[in-house]
Design a protein around this motif. Structure first.
Motif, PDB file in Angstrom:
ATOM      1  N   ASP A   1      -2.570  10.777  -0.315  1.00  0.00           N
ATOM      2  CA  ASP A   1      -2.867   9.352  -0.410  1.00  0.00           C
ATOM      3  C   ASP A   1      -4.133   9.048   0.390  1.00  0.00           C
ATOM      4  O   ASP A   1      -4.437   9.701   1.393  1.00  0.00           O
ATOM      5  CB  ASP A   1      -1.703   8.523   0.143  1.00  0.00           C
ATOM      6  CG  ASP A   1      -0.463   8.639  -0.722  1.00  0.00           C
ATOM      7  OD1 ASP A   1      -0.595   8.974  -1.912  1.00  0.00           O
ATOM      8  OD2 ASP A   1       0.649   8.414  -0.203  1.00  0.00           O
TER       9      ASP A   1
ATOM     10  N   ARG B   1       4.557   3.265   0.114  1.00  0.00           N
ATOM     11  CA  ARG B   1       5.509   4.043  -0.682  1.00  0.00           C
ATOM     12  C   ARG B   1       6.850   3.326  -0.790  1.00  0.00           C
ATOM     13  O   ARG B   1       7.540   3.431  -1.803  1.00  0.00           O
ATOM     14  CB  ARG B   1       5.702   5.424  -0.064  1.00  0.00           C
ATOM     15  CG  ARG B   1       4.482   6.311  -0.110  1.00  0.00           C
ATOM     16  CD  ARG B   1       4.812   7.740   0.253  1.00  0.00           C
ATOM     17  NE  ARG B   1       3.620   8.574   0.333  1.00  0.00           N
ATOM     18  CZ  ARG B   1       3.635   9.901   0.368  1.00  0.00           C
ATOM     19  NH1 ARG B   1       4.794  10.545   0.309  1.00  0.00           N
ATOM     20  NH2 ARG B   1       2.515  10.598   0.462  1.00  0.00           N
TER      21      ARG B   1
ATOM     22  N   GLY C   1       5.552  -0.465  -2.643  1.00  0.00           N
ATOM     23  CA  GLY C   1       4.730  -0.445  -3.835  1.00  0.00           C
ATOM     24  C   GLY C   1       3.685  -1.541  -3.821  1.00  0.00           C
ATOM     25  O   GLY C   1       3.412  -2.177  -2.801  1.00  0.00           O
ATOM     26  N   ASN C   2       3.119  -1.794  -4.969  1.00  0.00           N
ATOM     27  CA  ASN C   2       2.059  -2.794  -5.120  1.00  0.00           C
ATOM     28  C   ASN C   2       2.613  -3.988  -5.887  1.00  0.00           C
ATOM     29  O   ASN C   2       2.153  -4.333  -6.957  1.00  0.00           O
ATOM     30  CB  ASN C   2       0.852  -2.181  -5.849  1.00  0.00           C
ATOM     31  CG  ASN C   2      -0.327  -3.122  -5.899  1.00  0.00           C
ATOM     32  OD1 ASN C   2      -0.573  -3.849  -4.950  1.00  0.00           O
ATOM     33  ND2 ASN C   2      -1.045  -3.114  -7.009  1.00  0.00           N
ATOM     34  N   GLY C   3       3.652  -4.610  -5.303  1.00  0.00           N
ATOM     35  CA  GLY C   3       4.328  -5.712  -5.979  1.00  0.00           C
ATOM     36  C   GLY C   3       3.499  -6.977  -6.039  1.00  0.00           C
ATOM     37  O   GLY C   3       2.472  -7.125  -5.384  1.00  0.00           O
TER      38      GLY C   3
ATOM     39  N   TYR D   1      -5.155   0.476  -3.824  1.00  0.00           N
ATOM     40  CA  TYR D   1      -4.329  -0.717  -3.999  1.00  0.00           C
ATOM     41  C   TYR D   1      -4.095  -1.408  -2.662  1.00  0.00           C
ATOM     42  O   TYR D   1      -3.831  -0.741  -1.653  1.00  0.00           O
ATOM     43  CB  TYR D   1      -2.967  -0.345  -4.607  1.00  0.00           C
ATOM     44  CG  TYR D   1      -3.057   0.246  -5.986  1.00  0.00           C
ATOM     45  CD1 TYR D   1      -3.157  -0.569  -7.105  1.00  0.00           C
ATOM     46  CD2 TYR D   1      -3.043   1.629  -6.168  1.00  0.00           C
ATOM     47  CE1 TYR D   1      -3.232  -0.029  -8.378  1.00  0.00           C
ATOM     48  CE2 TYR D   1      -3.121   2.181  -7.433  1.00  0.00           C
ATOM     49  CZ  TYR D   1      -3.219   1.346  -8.538  1.00  0.00           C
ATOM     50  OH  TYR D   1      -3.296   1.895  -9.795  1.00  0.00           O
TER      51      TYR D   1
END
Length: 349
Positions: free
Chosen positions: A59, A105, A108-110, A155
């Motif tokens: 990452d 992780r 997330g990319n909510g 992100y």
């Protein structure tokens, strides 16, 4: 804001673990505690159709104008940073990069920004020193509370940390064993009053922790650095002596986890099974010696809980010495889960 979370964070030297409780759901994430500075863009370097179609990349965590490589496969692109001092648990770019990555992780990319309160677990040696514990808490809160202003692999991490507290790490296992996700004690009152011991075998820490009647029993509580790092160092020395190859601590630790540890050498593939077994036997003996000095045979405890990544690897040796003990079902993430459960109680009040 569309979600309020309670997070438990176990900043281990082997892996950063996080658990989150929100909307009556429990989520868990972990990332190997490996950080380096480098690039993942290889330009047109490839093996064409012979190689993997998708390369294995770490990452990329960017904050403060610097990009850090985090997690799996860092060693393919950069030299891993290998800090093992306790100051690494309070501040530094490696800790921040791991913190942001494990939260990404986990969450997330909510859509929309979320708020969270974080309960951080620290080793017994740190928490037993009041001055050091308070200084660590101040330093953690100074950079952790607020919005991270970072990106993970391009992100944004949409999160605002509203509060941060610290708790001794193995207490997380006690809470995971006895509490539900709402922070309520679900075992009988007898278990809350009974003497309970926790042995937490981490990568760079070995914690013995005991409670009774809702209080810490100082006589049976102690910390050391005789964790799985000792086994990794034995593997490193043996591999260097036998094959002339230098391994990082995390590469050696990965070999300790494998059922069939192998190493590529100029003479072909080497079987490291005997070498790894020897390192694990020596480490298990050191852990048992540490516990015997503090707990004796452990029969004074009604419940004896083993936790941490080392407990999973050394379970046979530990349970042979303490047959009435149990290894928690998820020993690697038990502290993070319990810290999140206790956080649901502490931050609510």
């Amino acid at each position: 804001m569309n979600e309020i979370l309670t997070l438990g964070l176990d900043p281990g030297f082997g892996a950063m673990k996080a658990a989150g409780i929100g909307a009556d759901t429990l989520q868990v994430a972990a990332v190997p505690s490996v950080v380096g500075v480098g690039e993942t863009d290889l330009g047109m370097l490839s093996l064409g159709s012979l190689g993997r179609r998708r390369s294995r990349q770490p990452d990329r965590v960017t904050f403060g104008g610097v990009t850090y490589l985090v997690g799996e496969h860092v060693a393919r692109y950069a030299r891993p940073v290998q800090r093992m001092d306790f100051l690494r648990l309070s501040d530094g770019p490696e800790l921040r990069a791991l913190f942001y990555d494990v939260l990404f992780r986990l969450l997330g990319n909510g859509e929309g920004e979320r708020q969270a309160a974080v309960m951080v677990g620290l080793p017994v040696e740190v928490m037993a020193d009041g001055e050091q514990a308070r200084a660590t808490r101040r330093t953690l809160r100074a950079w952790m509370v607020g919005q991270p202003g970072c990106t993970v692999s391009g992100y944004p991490l949409r999160l605002e940390v509203t509060d941060g507290k610290v708790m001794v790490q193995p207490a997380g296992t006690f809470f995971a064993w006895g509490m539900n996700d709402r922070g309520q004690w679900t075992r009988g009152k007898a278990d809350l009053k009974a003497p309970v011991a926790v042995c937490d075998v981490g990568f760079n820490t070995l914690d013995a922790f005991a409670v009774q009647d809702g209080e810490v029993v100082a006589r049976f509580t102690s910390g050391d650095t005789a964790g799985m790092r000792r086994a990794a160092e034995l593997v490193i020395n043996a591999v260097r002596g036998s094959y002339g190859i230098d391994l990082s601590l995390h590469e050696a630790d990965a070999l300790l986890q494998e059922q069939r540890p192998r190493l590529y050498t100029p003479d072909g593939e080497a079987d490291l099974h005997a070498l790894v077994d020897q390192a694990l036997d020596a480490t298990a003996a050191a852990v048992v010696t540490f516990l015997e000095r503090r707990w004796g045979n452990g029969r004074q405890f009604t419940h004896l809980l083993f936790t941490g990544g080392g407990a999973a690897v050394l379970s046979e040796d530990l349970l042979r010495q303490y047959p009435h003990g149990v290894v928690l079902p998820e020993p690697v993430t038990a502290n993070a889960i319990g810290l999140a459960r206790y956080g649901a109680r502490a931050f609510r009040s």
